[in-house]
Write a protein that holds these residues in place. Structure first.
Motif, mmCIF file in Angstrom:
data_model
loop_
_atom_site.group_PDB
_atom_site.id
_atom_site.type_symbol
_atom_site.label_atom_id
_atom_site.label_comp_id
_atom_site.label_asym_id
_atom_site.label_seq_id
_atom_site.Cartn_x
_atom_site.Cartn_y
_atom_site.Cartn_z
ATOM 1 N N ALA A 4 0.838 -1.196 0.000
ATOM 2 C CA ALA A 4 0.000 0.000 0.000
ATOM 3 C C ALA A 4 0.871 1.243 0.000
ATOM 4 N N PRO A 5 0.490 2.311 -0.746
ATOM 5 C CA PRO A 5 1.287 3.532 -0.776
ATOM 6 C C PRO A 5 1.298 4.199 0.586
ATOM 7 N N ASP A 6 2.476 4.712 1.049
ATOM 8 C CA ASP A 6 2.492 5.405 2.325
ATOM 9 C C ASP A 6 1.995 6.836 2.126
ATOM 10 N N ALA A 7 1.794 7.516 3.279
ATOM 11 C CA ALA A 7 1.183 8.849 3.222
ATOM 12 C C ALA A 7 2.049 9.836 2.457
ATOM 13 N N SER A 8 3.399 9.702 2.607
ATOM 14 C CA SER A 8 4.271 10.670 1.957
ATOM 15 C C SER A 8 4.241 10.525 0.438
ATOM 16 N N GLU A 14 -0.338 13.325 -5.132
ATOM 17 C CA GLU A 14 -1.485 14.234 -5.154
ATOM 18 C C GLU A 14 -1.078 15.619 -5.649
ATOM 19 N N LEU A 15 0.083 16.094 -5.207
ATOM 20 C CA LEU A 15 0.530 17.416 -5.654
ATOM 21 C C LEU A 15 0.871 17.384 -7.142
ATOM 22 N N TYR A 18 -2.338 17.410 -9.056
ATOM 23 C CA TYR A 18 -3.020 18.710 -9.052
ATOM 24 C C TYR A 18 -2.339 19.676 -10.010
ATOM 25 N N HIS A 19 -1.005 19.704 -9.957
ATOM 26 C CA HIS A 19 -0.278 20.591 -10.875
ATOM 27 C C HIS A 19 -0.564 20.211 -12.329
ATOM 28 N N ARG A 20 -0.496 18.929 -12.621
ATOM 29 C CA ARG A 20 -0.694 18.460 -14.007
ATOM 30 C C ARG A 20 -2.107 18.765 -14.506
ATOM 31 N N ASP A 21 -3.099 18.522 -13.666
ATOM 32 C CA ASP A 21 -4.489 18.590 -14.122
ATOM 33 C C ASP A 21 -5.087 19.990 -14.015
ATOM 34 N N HIS A 22 -4.549 20.838 -13.126
ATOM 35 C CA HIS A 22 -5.224 22.113 -12.854
ATOM 36 C C HIS A 22 -4.345 23.356 -12.987
ATOM 37 N N GLY A 122 -3.101 22.892 1.252
ATOM 38 C CA GLY A 122 -3.908 21.787 1.750
ATOM 39 C C GLY A 122 -3.274 20.425 1.529
ATOM 40 N N ILE A 123 -2.527 20.289 0.440
ATOM 41 C CA ILE A 123 -1.871 19.007 0.140
ATOM 42 C C ILE A 123 -0.568 18.868 0.934
ATOM 43 N N ILE A 124 0.242 19.928 0.948
ATOM 44 C CA ILE A 124 1.554 19.859 1.605
ATOM 45 C C ILE A 124 1.410 19.879 3.130
ATOM 46 N N ARG A 125 0.419 20.614 3.610
ATOM 47 C CA ARG A 125 0.166 20.741 5.048
ATOM 48 C C ARG A 125 1.424 21.156 5.819
ATOM 49 N N PRO A 126 2.023 22.291 5.459
ATOM 50 C CA PRO A 126 3.243 22.731 6.148
ATOM 51 C C PRO A 126 2.948 23.182 7.576
ATOM 52 N N ALA A 127 3.889 22.948 8.466
ATOM 53 C CA ALA A 127 3.745 23.434 9.839
ATOM 54 C C ALA A 127 3.920 24.942 9.894
ATOM 55 N N LEU A 128 4.773 25.467 8.992
ATOM 56 C CA LEU A 128 5.096 26.895 8.983
ATOM 57 C C LEU A 128 5.009 27.408 7.549
ATOM 58 N N ILE A 129 4.289 28.513 7.366
ATOM 59 C CA ILE A 129 4.215 29.164 6.057
ATOM 60 C C ILE A 129 4.857 30.534 6.172
#
Ligand code: SF4
Length: 237
Positions: A4-8, A14-15, A18-22, A122-129
């Motif tokens: 199964a694919p891990d979360a990372s 997913e990113l 999103y870049h490719r499709d949108h 939303g995809i990267i979910r950084p702790a600090l922006i």
């Protein structure tokens, strides 16, 4: 191993999707007509720190990579000063396409493009922006306060349902024109490692929901004033 694919790896996929499709073929605003290519962002989709600048310039438009000009070299040096490389963070801009003549982003362009940035967060979910300059700071904070007032002041936020810590910084290009600002940038950068270390705790304390809305942009200064200071022309203060 169950295969199964891990979360990372799911986040990376997913990113990319999103870049490719949108993003890479986006024609939501007229900036699509003058660009060489879309500059979606670069770095690690698993980064705990995200930097958000203003818009691609000439070199970024040519290469498809954000912050590759003089301001980018300065950003690399500032990252190196706190023990980080570009691959350790994710770097993006408010606008993904170059405004003609590197003029300021227009409110309609920001409205058209902001979903891309919020989806990235939303995809990267950084702790600090870390927002670089006025445009990113006002968009992501949802507040009208300028960067001169709020730089170096962390702000717990919730963006796209995700608690995070916003940390406004001067745009590196400002230090190219105002050398005294380099020391301020270095001082503010020096706090980043400690902020990341406690970002989850601070971000979870009292998040302020941010609903993506059209940015309240200041009126453009008259041409004479814009000619007075190159950094002002970049909307850096
Ligand atoms: S600036 Fe943003 S909204 Fe406009 S065409 Fe480029 S990616 Fe699309």
């Amino acid at each position: 191993m169950d295969g199964a694919p891990d979360a990372s790896s799911a986040r990376v996929a997913e990113l990319e999707a999103y870049h490719r499709d949108h993003v890479l073929g986006c024609v939501r605003c007229p900036l699509s007509e003058g660009r060489t290519q879309v500059v979606a962002g670069s770095g690690s989709p698993e980064a705990r720190i995200m930097f958000v600048g203003e818009a691609p310039g000439y070199h970024e438009d040519r290469t498809g990579v954000p912050f590759v000009g003089q301001a980018g070299k300065l950003l690399d040096g500032l990252l190196e000063g706190i023990g980080l490389r570009r691959d350790d963070v994710f770097v993006a801009n408010v606008l993904k396409c170059r405004p003609p003549g590197n003029r300021d982003p227009q409110p309609a362009e920001i409205r058209a493009c902001e979903e891309h940035l919020f989806r990235q967060v939303g995809i990267i979910r950084p702790a600090l922006i870390c927002t670089l300059g006025n445009f990113a700071t006002k968009l992501l904070s949802g507040r009208p306060d300028g960067i001169s007032k709020v730089h170096g002041c962390e702000l717990p936020l919730e963006i796209g349902g995700q608690p995070t810590l916003l940390y406004p910084l001067f745009h590196p290009a400002a230090a190219l024109y105002t050398r005294a600002m380099l020391a301020t940038l270095e001082e503010d950068f020096a706090r980043i490692p400690a902020l990341v270390a406690r970002a989850g705790e601070v971000a979870g304390a009292a998040p302020t929901p941010v609903v993506p809305e059209p940015a309240a942009m200041p009126a453009a200064p008259p041409p004479a004033a814009r000619d007075a200071d190159p950094a002002e022309q970049l909307g850096l203060f």
